[in-house]
Design an enzyme around this catalytic site. Structure first.
Site, PDB file in Angstrom:
ATOM      1  N   ALA A  34       0.825  -1.276   0.329  1.00 27.59           N
ATOM      2  CA  ALA A  34      -0.393   0.155  -0.478  1.00 27.59           C
ATOM      3  C   ALA A  34       0.549   1.467   0.283  1.00 27.59           C
ATOM      4  O   ALA A  34       1.751   1.256  -0.421  1.00 27.59           O
ATOM      5  CB  ALA A  34      -1.270   0.329   0.854  1.00 27.59           C
ATOM      6  N   SER A  35       0.569   2.274   1.183  1.00 32.46           N
ATOM      7  CA  SER A  35       1.401   3.444   0.689  1.00 32.46           C
ATOM      8  C   SER A  35       2.956   3.386   0.850  1.00 32.46           C
ATOM      9  O   SER A  35       3.862   4.745   1.748  1.00 32.46           O
ATOM     10  CB  SER A  35       0.375   4.248   1.977  1.00 32.46           C
ATOM     11  OG  SER A  35      -0.683   4.903   1.332  1.00 32.46           O
ATOM     12  N   MET A  36       3.030   2.558   1.539  1.00 33.52           N
ATOM     13  CA  MET A  36       4.698   1.721   2.217  1.00 33.52           C
ATOM     14  C   MET A  36       4.950   2.270   1.005  1.00 33.52           C
ATOM     15  O   MET A  36       6.554   1.982   0.687  1.00 33.52           O
ATOM     16  CB  MET A  36       5.018   0.528   2.857  1.00 33.52           C
ATOM     17  CG  MET A  36       4.657   0.881   4.227  1.00 33.52           C
ATOM     18  SD  MET A  36       4.771  -0.931   5.115  1.00 33.52           S
ATOM     19  CE  MET A  36       6.436  -1.555   4.714  1.00 33.52           C
TER      20      MET A  36
ATOM     21  N   LYS B 143       5.643   4.464  -1.498  1.00 28.62           N
ATOM     22  CA  LYS B 143       5.208   6.162  -1.022  1.00 28.62           C
ATOM     23  C   LYS B 143       6.778   6.531  -1.048  1.00 28.62           C
ATOM     24  O   LYS B 143       7.105   6.934  -2.098  1.00 28.62           O
ATOM     25  CB  LYS B 143       4.452   7.449  -0.441  1.00 28.62           C
ATOM     26  CG  LYS B 143       3.092   7.338  -0.150  1.00 28.62           C
ATOM     27  CD  LYS B 143       1.980   8.207   0.486  1.00 28.62           C
ATOM     28  CE  LYS B 143       0.562   8.360  -0.192  1.00 28.62           C
ATOM     29  NZ  LYS B 143       0.100   7.665  -0.228  1.00 28.62           N
TER      30      LYS B 143
END
Length: 256
Positions: free
Chosen positions: A45-47, A49
């Protein structure tokens, strides 16, 4: 795990020199009784980013962009983006006004560009439901640089990487980050033999965890702000590169 709060976990603790602890416990696929393993793939997921943000800093060091570049210089669709002036909660009608300045790459990196996810703003959720547009296409919630708001800004950074590198975000990451760091299992599109190691997802219901079985063919959403799958070992290498100020096992990705 014993209390049924989570189905399984791979835990890793590292410092800048070595792995201090790594262990797998519980199940990666409860229905099929498959145990968690150290090489289990997770949807991170947002890891995703921080990986995309490192890619932007690499382009900065190559002289292909500046942190204070207007985003519209590289992606014309973001030029002249307007800010919400009024919003009617009853029917999601709204008015806009010109922003005082253009959003910059620095704004995107720091989530101060004025963009928003629908799940972080009821206003944007309502406007998206009314218009059917991608949240990145909607008016800005606030003036660029004026405040912080968790957003799809890093997804825009991924678009900039593709524009300036001439590569897909997957190809860029593999060539510039994952390959040098030995992150052999990190990808947007795992091969079938690797996809078989993907942990299932779960959601909390009143009666406990409900498992969502993996689809026969894993089809990711490839974008800069999410979508990667990775292992604890792979992501540890990325973090150790950061702990070592841009260098890991003889490979330098960034200057200190």
């Amino acid at each position: 795990i014993d209390n049924g709060e989570i189905p399984g976990v791979v835990a890793a603790v590292v410092n800048k020199d070595r792995v201090l602890y790594r262990n797998a416990l519980g199940k990666r696929d409860v229905a099929r009784g498959v145990p968690m393993a150290n090489d289990t793939l997770f949807r991170i997921a947002s890891m995703t980013k921080p990986i995309t943000s490192v890619g932007i800093m690499m382009l900065l060091e190559q002289g292909k962009l500046d942190l204070d570049d207007p985003v519209g210089r590289h992606l014309p669709a973001y030029r002249g983006r307007e800010v919400l002036a009024t919003f009617n909660e009853k029917d999601a009608t709204h008015t806009t006004r010109p922003a005082r300045r253009e959003m910059t790459i620095r704004d995107l990196l720091t989530h101060t560009a004025g963009l928003s996810y629908p799940f972080t703003s009821a206003t944007i959720l309502a406007i998206q439901a009314k218009t059917g547009k991608d949240p990145k296409e909607l008016p800005l919630l606030f003036e660029p640089g004026s405040r912080w708001h968790y957003s799809p800004a890093t997804g825009v950074l991924g678009d900039i990487i593709e524009k300036l590198s001439g590569q897909t975000i997957e190809a860029w990451d593999q060539t510039r980050i994952f390959g040098p760091l030995g992150m052999v299992d990190t990808t947007y599109v795992p091969a079938p033999d690797k996809a078989s190691r993907l942990a299932t997802t779960h959601q909390r219901e009143s009666g406990g965890l409900v498992e969502n079985p993996n689809p026969p063919m894993y089809a990711p959403d490839v974008r800069g702000d999410g979508g990667l799958v990775s292992t604890a070992s792979d992501y540890s290498a990325f973090l150790q590169m950061l702990l070592n100020e841009g260098r890991w096992q003889g490979k330098r990705l960034l200057r200190p």
